[in-house]
Write an enzyme that holds these catalytic residues in place. Structure first.
Site, PDB file in Angstrom:
ATOM      1  N   ASP A 251       0.852  -1.205   0.000  1.00  0.00           N
ATOM      2  CA  ASP A 251       0.000   0.000   0.000  1.00  0.00           C
ATOM      3  C   ASP A 251       0.887   1.255   0.000  1.00  0.00           C
ATOM      4  OD1 ASP A 251      -0.852   0.654   3.499  1.00  0.00           O
ATOM      5  OD2 ASP A 251       0.900  -0.389   2.665  1.00  0.00           O
TER       6      ASP A 251
ATOM      7  N   HIS B 183       9.586   0.112   9.186  1.00  0.00           N
ATOM      8  CA  HIS B 183       8.531  -0.901   9.222  1.00  0.00           C
ATOM      9  C   HIS B 183       8.641  -1.846   8.014  1.00  0.00           C
ATOM     10  CE1 HIS B 183       6.699   1.017  12.655  1.00  0.00           C
ATOM     11  NE2 HIS B 183       6.419   2.122  11.994  1.00  0.00           N
TER      12      HIS B 183
HETATM   13  O1  RIB Z   1       2.396   0.088  10.904  1.00  0.00           O
HETATM   14  C1  RIB Z   1       3.227   0.309   9.797  1.00  0.00           C
HETATM   15  C2  RIB Z   1       2.604  -0.229   8.543  1.00  0.00           C
HETATM   16  O2  RIB Z   1       1.424   0.500   8.220  1.00  0.00           O
HETATM   17  C3  RIB Z   1       3.525  -0.054   7.319  1.00  0.00           C
HETATM   18  O3  RIB Z   1       3.251  -1.072   6.399  1.00  0.00           O
HETATM   19  C4  RIB Z   1       3.094   1.266   6.756  1.00  0.00           C
HETATM   20  O4  RIB Z   1       3.368   1.380   5.356  1.00  0.00           O
HETATM   21  C5  RIB Z   1       1.614   1.199   6.979  1.00  0.00           C
HETATM   22  O5  RIB Z   1       1.051   0.445   5.907  1.00  0.00           O
HETATM   23 CA    CA Z   2       2.800  -0.494   4.075  1.00  0.00          CA
END
Ligand code: RIB
Ligand code: CA
Length: 315
Positions: A8, A239
């Site tokens: 995403d 992340h």
């Molecule tokens: O919590 C972090 C996640 O949520 C990552 O994948 C960031 O891109 C959002 O999608």
């Molecule tokens: Ca993401």
């Protein structure tokens, strides 16, 4: 290692995608897009833009779900990823288009054509994986593994006090995915909130006069400001890139094998709850007969941050 990346984009998704594209060990068979950081229309355009910047417009992009399987989309998070999902980057119209095949069908066709060889990396809400499992239950036997950026086993959430953003965006889908029986590794906030990419490293990554570095140079400042204001850190938490680091250097992580449930009710909606230590027979009913998930509980954060910088400065 053959990959399908469900994504995403999203600033940290862009970093993960560019890191994977710069890693010769990894062969990206395709991207599937999903709502989350932005609408699916926007995340799809961003995925195409990222591939074009990397000179990899040959990689197919299959469009996925536009909303969760059993609830309404919570909406974009411009305060984190900017109005267009890529920070302050000026929106661009990609020159390429997604393929006609829906994400779930692309996933099934691809893992069927490459039995036991494809790793699905999930960087957004788990809706597309849940739909693929629902339509084609044999995907669980056909994939090599599933690596999820999401969840929070023993630490607080980031989207809410209890929930991590990807899981919070579709708790019902996540509970299905963690119970489906495919080999799943959860790279959640338990480790990603330990991995800080410093401002100096960001400056080194975005310095080169290349299209990928230029894309990150536009996307990262607003994302970096979000973390400096909300988490009072210099730089950003890694992340999504942590999943790619896990694929490249799994020894930098330690895991525990636990059955997981995802809360779908009340103010804890979206929380990933492991059952610690019990045997299956002694487990509370909600956790009985659930597959064990490899939950990342420890990480060599310095090693992972260095690996991310190393790959992103190869772009
Ligand atoms: O919590 C972090 C996640 O949520 C990552 O994948 C960031 O891109 C959002 O999608
Ligand atoms: Ca993401």
């Amino acid at each position: 290692m053959k990959l399908i990346i469900d994504t995403d984009p999203g600033v940290d998704d862009a970093m993960a995608l560019l890191m994977a594209l710069a890693s010769p060990e990894l062969e990206i068979l395709g991207l599937t897009t999903v709502f989350g950081n932005a609408t699916t229309e926007t995340t799809t355009a961003n995925a195409l833009t990222i591939l074009e910047a990397a000179g990899r417009a040959d990689i197919p992009v299959a469009v996925g779900a536009t909303k969760p399987i059993a609830s309404n989309y919570l909406g974009p998070v411009p305060q984190v990823h900017g109005a267009n999902g890529l920070g302050g980057m000026t929106p661009t119209t990609p020159a390429t288009s997604p393929i006609d095949e829906p994400a779930a069908d692309f996933i099934h066709r691809t893992v069927t054509a490459n039995p036991g060889q494809v790793t699905i990396v999930a960087l957004g809400p788990l809706t597309n994986l849940a739909v693929a499992f629902d339509h084609y239950p044999d995907v669980c036997e056909l994939v090599r593994q599933v690596v999820v950026m999401g969840g929070n086993a023993l630490v607080p959430g980031n989207a809410t006090p209890t929930a991590e953003a990807n899981i919070n965006n579709d708790p019902e889908a996540a509970d299905l995915v963690f119970g489906a029986g495919w080999p799943v590794t959860m790279v959640g906030l338990d480790v990603t909130h330990q991995i800080n990419l410093t401002g100096d490293a960001i400056d080194r990554i975005t310095a080169p006069d290349t299209a990928p570095a230029g894309l990150l140079r536009s996307a990262l400042p607003a994302y970096r400001s979000f973390f400096e204001q909300t988490n009072h850190i210099d730089g950003i938490y890694l992340h999504d890139p942590a999943t790619i680091a896990y694929l490249l250097q799994p020894d930098a992580f330690t895991t525990q094998a636990w059955p997981l449930r995802v809360e779908t009710e009340s103010f804890s909606r979206g929380k990933t709850w492991p059952n610690l230590g019990d045997t299956d027979e002694a487990a509370p009913a909600a956790w009985q007969h659930r597959p064990l998930i490899d939950v990342c509980t420890g990480v060599n954060a310095t090693q992972v941050a260095a690996a991310v910088e190393d790959r992103l400065t190869r772009t």
